[in-house]
Design an enzyme around this catalytic site. Structure first.
Site: not given
Length: 430
Positions: A64, A66, A210, A236, A239, A245
């Protein structure tokens, strides 16, 4: 039900998964087989390398983190911080951007972060209409972005199928949006980022490019870059970029603080560190000459396939493509997009049904199909194969129209022969 693995290989490759959950192991094995034996021509899909797959499956998923490197809320970040720093540095270098944030979980959260950074609920925003090729998060009414903001949309010209920049300017002058989005999910032509930037400056809007679909093409220099034109770039990392992903936001130094605060703590918690590592690997791969050759081949394949389909009587939106995808209107063929896509899927050619500009059919049963060449090209399938692929598509669509049987099975067998000769990256070969 998932098919068994008679050769036992799924257990050999993933012994712990096979022993703990044989049902999931069998489904994974089935998906491997499906991706191996079919022509994956969904424009947003691709194959990642074995290295990217390995990075995605590391123990970094246990951590983790953060916050940002050097400013975390948890201890024990001695390894994680360099991983994220490396991914950011590679993103900045590849796209020639001043700042990169690699923490967004995917493209939609990345775009939502930009609303949070640069607009307030109720503000005017402008994006490409979803039925014209835009994305849900560019202000479409079924998305939170269309419900929480006063959204307007632009489209394409009926006569050319290309973005109508005069319409974009007219709407922008009338609505005075805080954000203007350019880019989309079914845009076969190159985007004029400079023209959009001029409109955004005229109305005082923040321009968001985008490039989720075309990031790999931009990185390789086969599509114009929005850097230097758009205030902020979202994308992203899968693609055409051939990564995991995930997503990234690129911007100038003046917007870095607002972007970072919007991603965390504004929108999400800790980043997915295993994904960050895989993004870093993909970015390193995208900086190689081999990737540049790949991106050029993606566009060459799409153009050749478009020419071959047009020669067989298919109507291409905008008349062709400058990118990795084709948008095909099947109205003149007398076949709706959905039954055509399902028949092609059964024949081993995986595309998606898609609305076309000014479509008169319902969104879930539209007039067109969208076809992409990124995954096919990753296998090494080239321009010389596009006449064959076009012939297969033509045969299947015609069989849907005429009700002729046996065509799907015949084409699928022929597809298997081609895919067997061109193994997919990252997949095991039996």
């Amino acid at each position: 039900m998932p098919s068994p693995s008679p050769d036992g290989q799924s257990g050999q490759r993933r012994p712990a998964l096979h022993a703990t959950d044989p049902e999931i192991a069998a489904l994974v094995r089935d998906e491997e087989r499906l991706q191996t034996e079919t022509l994956r021509m969904i424009a947003s899909e691709n194959y990642v390398s074995t290295a990217v797959l390995e990075a995605t499956g590391t123990v970094l998923t246990n951590k983790y983190s953060e916050g940002y490197p050097g400013r975390r809320y948890y201890e024990g970040q001695q390894v994680v911080d360099p991983v994220e720093e490396l991914a950011c540095a590679r993103a900045r270098a590849l796209f020639r951007a001043e700042h990169a944030n690699v923490q967004p979980y995917s493209g939609s959260p990345a775009n939502l972060a930009l609303y949070l950074a640069f607009a307030k609920p109720g503000d005017a925003v402008l994006g490409m209409s979803l039925p014209m090729g835009g994305h849900l998060t560019h202000g479409w009414d079924v998305s939170a972005t269309g419900r929480w903001f006063r959204s307007s949309s632009y489209g394409v010209r009926r006569d050319t199928g290309r973005i109508d920049l005069d319409e974009v300017r007219s709407i922008a002058l009338h609505e005075r949006p805080k954000l203007i989005f350019c880019g989309g999910t079914a845009v076969p032509r190159a985007i004029d980022f400079a023209a959009f930037a001029e409109i955004a400056r005229e109305v005082g809007a923040v321009l968001v490019a985008d490039i989720a679909h075309i990031a790999g093409l931009v990185a390789a220099g086969v599509h114009p870059s929005p850097i230097g034109h758009a205030d902020v770039v979202s994308t992203t990392t899968h693609k055409t970029l051939r990564g995991p992903r995930g997503a990234m936001i690129l911007c100038g130094a003046e917007h870095a603080k607002a972007v970072d605060k919007a991603v965390f703590p504004g929108l999400q918690g800790g980043p997915h560190n295993h994904t960050t590592a895989a993004i870093a690997v993909a970015l390193r791969e995208a900086a190689t000459p081999e990737f540049g050759a790949y991106a050029r081949a993606v566009v060459a394949n799409a153009r050749r396939l478009g020419e071959e389909l047009a020669a067989r009587g298919f109507d291409l939106v905008s008349g062709g493509t400058d990118t990795h995808l084709l948008l095909v209107d099947l109205t003149s063929r007398g076949v709706p997009g959905k039954p055509a896509a399902k028949a092609l899927d059964r024949a081993g050619i995986v595309v998606n049904h898609n609305a076309v500009p000014y479509d008169t059919r319902r969104p879930f049963d539209p007039s067109g199909i969208r076809i992409g060449t990124p995954a096919l090209t990753s296998r090494g399938i080239g321009e010389e194969h596009m006449p064959l692929v076009a012939t297969w598509i033509d045969r299947v669509v015609d069989a849907v129209r005429t009700g002729r049987t046996g065509v799907e099975e015949q084409v699928r067998a022929e597809v298997r022969e081609l895919t067997a000769a061109y193994p997919a990256p990252g997949l095991p070969v039996d």
